[in-house]
Design an enzyme around this catalytic site. Sequence first.
Site, PDB file in Angstrom:
ATOM      1  N   LYS A  52       9.846 -15.748   4.901  1.00  0.00           N
ATOM      2  CA  LYS A  52       9.059 -16.398   4.297  1.00  0.00           C
ATOM      3  C   LYS A  52       9.194 -17.312   3.189  1.00  0.00           C
ATOM      4  O   LYS A  52       8.430 -18.783   2.817  1.00  0.00           O
ATOM      5  CB  LYS A  52       7.711 -15.440   3.068  1.00  0.00           C
ATOM      6  CG  LYS A  52       6.965 -14.263   4.406  1.00  0.00           C
ATOM      7  CD  LYS A  52       6.873 -13.143   3.637  1.00  0.00           C
ATOM      8  CE  LYS A  52       6.337 -11.829   4.319  1.00  0.00           C
ATOM      9  NZ  LYS A  52       5.689 -10.450   3.478  1.00  0.00           N
ATOM     10  N   GLN A  96       5.811  -7.973  -1.889  1.00  0.00           N
ATOM     11  CA  GLN A  96       5.379  -7.555  -0.669  1.00  0.00           C
ATOM     12  C   GLN A  96       4.798  -5.973  -0.663  1.00  0.00           C
ATOM     13  O   GLN A  96       5.878  -5.397  -1.239  1.00  0.00           O
ATOM     14  CB  GLN A  96       7.193  -8.075  -0.498  1.00  0.00           C
ATOM     15  CG  GLN A  96       7.824  -7.225   0.950  1.00  0.00           C
ATOM     16  CD  GLN A  96       7.551  -8.075   1.710  1.00  0.00           C
ATOM     17  OE1 GLN A  96       6.993  -9.645   1.996  1.00  0.00           O
ATOM     18  NE2 GLN A  96       6.414  -7.627   3.366  1.00  0.00           N
ATOM     19  N   ASP A 119      -2.371 -13.221   1.021  1.00  0.00           N
ATOM     20  CA  ASP A 119      -2.170 -12.185   1.940  1.00  0.00           C
ATOM     21  C   ASP A 119      -3.941 -11.882   2.290  1.00  0.00           C
ATOM     22  O   ASP A 119      -4.048 -11.345   3.347  1.00  0.00           O
ATOM     23  CB  ASP A 119      -1.642 -10.452   1.261  1.00  0.00           C
ATOM     24  CG  ASP A 119      -0.202 -11.096   1.595  1.00  0.00           C
ATOM     25  OD1 ASP A 119       0.241 -11.027   2.782  1.00  0.00           O
ATOM     26  OD2 ASP A 119       0.660 -10.313   1.362  1.00  0.00           O
TER      27      ASP A 119
END
Length: 278
Positions: A52, A96, A119
């Site tokens: 990422k 995460q 997200d």
Amino acid sequence: MYQIIDGKKIAQEIKEELREKVAAWKEQGKHFCLAVIQVGNDPASSVYVGNKKKACAYIGIDSLSYELSEETSQQELLELVEKLNVDDKVNGILVQLPLPKQIDEHKIIQAIAPDKDVDGFHEKNVGALCVGSKGYVSCTPLGIIQLLKRSKVEIEGKNCVVIGRSNIVGKPMALLLLRENGTVTVCHSRTQNIKEITKQADILIVAVGKPQFIDDSYVKEGAVVIDVGIHRDANNKLCGDVDFEKVAPHTSAITPVPGGVGPMTIAMLMYNCVQNAM
Ligand code: NAP
């Protein structure tokens, strides 16, 4: 002959488009910054976080990295999220997953400001998807819609079957297909006579989380099959939820693993970060 849907190539196209847009917007004084938080050092999470950050650098998005110890308390993590929520320099916040067991994932996700939740996991964004208003959408299903569209697979009016109903893949996938005017059925572990349902699918999306679970007996001749799963087989080779060798010859198009859905998830995360900064 079936088409292999090349997620790596399509993800690269999207990243190139974003890179050009970001360069142009930066000239107008706009700023892009994603904060990435990792708690503990799970090796798979470290690989995802590294990828990422690499994608951010490629596109021109600054990334702020927070690597917290495995022992971090829920309160400490909440305080960091709160700090980033009010930091004007930060456009997007990514925590995460999975998190260590002392931390309630749901609480953390709900603490992220919905307009920085790149997200798309916050209830406000999930609700927006449900009622068809603007908001962030979970990156994997968003990427699958792009894979289908850019491979010229018509969704409107088609029978779409999603296997799996998780909050991050199955449910938002079903809602997105519905938004594209597909006729959508969702299967899960309690579904009876599942093959009768999957054999009706023009588009079959498999997010079951079981290696090579789907063979040709689940698939209608000429269907489009999208494999979301990522696993290691007995030889430590990457494989999906679909038995590619058995299924592919019966499809009109199929995603491979690796190189199908996986690269799209990161490309769409970058897309969400850029939308946020606009
Ligand atoms: P998950 O939370 O484990 O959900 C699996 C779903 O499959 C559940 O809804 C479950 O039903 C259903 N299921 C399990 N066994 C079944 C069976 N025998 N028949 C029918 N349905 C069954 O998994 P997930 O997070 O959605 O992820 C799915 C897969 O995608 C995993 O392999 C994951 O690693 C992968 N993934 C890949 C990406 C990517 O970027 N490529 C991103 C996210 C996830 P119940 O709800 O009834 O338990």
